[in-house]
Scaffold this active site. Sequence first.
Site, PDB file in Angstrom:
ATOM      1  N   GLY A 148       0.958  -1.094   0.025  1.00  0.00           N
ATOM      2  CA  GLY A 148       0.101  -0.120  -0.032  1.00  0.00           C
ATOM      3  C   GLY A 148       0.886   1.237  -0.254  1.00  0.00           C
ATOM      4  O   GLY A 148       1.673   1.354  -0.755  1.00  0.00           O
ATOM      5  N   LYS A 166      10.522   0.555   8.297  1.00  0.00           N
ATOM      6  CA  LYS A 166       9.252   0.826   7.801  1.00  0.00           C
ATOM      7  C   LYS A 166       8.686   2.299   7.719  1.00  0.00           C
ATOM      8  O   LYS A 166       8.737   2.890   8.859  1.00  0.00           O
ATOM      9  CB  LYS A 166       8.094  -0.081   8.341  1.00  0.00           C
ATOM     10  CG  LYS A 166       6.782  -0.020   7.607  1.00  0.00           C
ATOM     11  CD  LYS A 166       5.800  -0.700   8.294  1.00  0.00           C
ATOM     12  CE  LYS A 166       5.170  -0.426   9.467  1.00  0.00           C
ATOM     13  NZ  LYS A 166       3.994  -1.416  10.058  1.00  0.00           N
ATOM     14  N   ASP A 260      -5.223  -7.797  11.637  1.00  0.00           N
ATOM     15  CA  ASP A 260      -4.999  -7.622  10.346  1.00  0.00           C
ATOM     16  C   ASP A 260      -3.887  -8.741  10.007  1.00  0.00           C
ATOM     17  O   ASP A 260      -2.819  -8.584   9.102  1.00  0.00           O
ATOM     18  CB  ASP A 260      -4.233  -6.049  10.166  1.00  0.00           C
ATOM     19  CG  ASP A 260      -4.047  -5.965   8.799  1.00  0.00           C
ATOM     20  OD1 ASP A 260      -5.022  -6.463   7.875  1.00  0.00           O
ATOM     21  OD2 ASP A 260      -3.192  -5.142   8.340  1.00  0.00           O
TER      22      ASP A 260
END
Length: 428
Positions: A148, A166, A260
């Site tokens: 994403g 990240k 998730d």
Amino acid sequence: MNLLVLFLPVWVLSISLSSPILHAASSISVSQNAQAESPGIQEVRAVHHQNLDKRILIGLVACSGLLGGVFLIILYVWFCRHKTLKHSRSKSQDTTEAAKGETLSSVNAKLNYSRMADKKSSVAIFEYQMLEAATNSFSTSSIIRESGSRIIYRANFDEHFQAAVKKADSDADKEFENEVSWLSKMRHQNIIKLMGYCIHDQSRFLVYELMENGSLETQLHGPNRGSSLTWYLRLRIAVDVARALEYLHEHSNPPVVHRDLKSSNVLLDSNFNAKLSDFEFAMVSGMQHKNMKMSGTLGYVAPEYISHGKLTDKSDVYAFGVVLLELLTGRKPIVNMTSHQYQSLVSWAMPQLTDRSKLPSILDPVIRDTMDWKHLYQVAAVAVLCVQAEPSYRPLITDVLHSLIPLVPVELGGSLRITEPISSENSH
């Protein structure tokens, strides 16, 4: 208190020295009384008193000098000791302040991290300049993968210290704080290790341990199409993920729902050991918030969560079942049929999972005919139970784990003993 201890012997000494002086003074008083009664010997006693007065004066001067000298010595010792203690505290404080700022080089960052690694609620804080240098100014050549709007970079601090960085979404401060909060407290072999974080202006960065083989999604659906993942490795990955979920659901205090779970959040190290990552949406099990942001990825989200917003640990079990189907079939969780229609892996696989004659045909070609068929049926049965539409029909993750461990060879962390040794390709 220390000064009292030092003055005590001095006080005793002063009493001892003053006793004969007081006794002499008493004698003088008695002599004066006697003088009134015997005027005949007045002249002799006057001489005696003059000598005594001199001795008393000398004694008082000597005693005063001794007391003054002792007092000055004690005062000097106390002053020196106080100065030494003050210097020691100042040095200790300077050392602490220096330790807090030890993030200006890769070596200092490692030391900072190693000092804090054994503290359950602490992680290192990295300087932005360090991350910039380690990722070659966040160049495209340093990108490991993209998910994403999130980008993961390889960071080379030096030849012995590498990590994954990240870059979090710029408008997701709450999720960033949530992930740091959870991962800084978690210590489990199948949960990714958070090494630290960095906040620079509006940018947020998370620094993880480096997982050399990337994500399960990349391994299954990338250029290699699962060719590196043998049957036993896939089962071991499933067991690793189940162990991570069992820790969250059963052993974490309070219990946690990941919210998730998907193949892109299952990361693989150099030996294909799996670790669960991305805890930005994780929350305490059983808690419901009126304004709770919907999370999850299409194809992995449980039906009750989509329809009613109901979230429990069984939601994670459903997502685990989808990952297990990915490992079996090599297919993505969602397949686009047309521009406006798609088919989920669950709806496509369910009719064939329950039919033993059709089951082999839906397997990933990489693993077809490489396993014991009895074991295949067992894994398929576990997957079917996990993706049941009704949450109460789904098993606890602990039961899932106990069902899969006997199918994984001992050499890979299970309890299965096989007669033929696992090849180097299988064990990696």
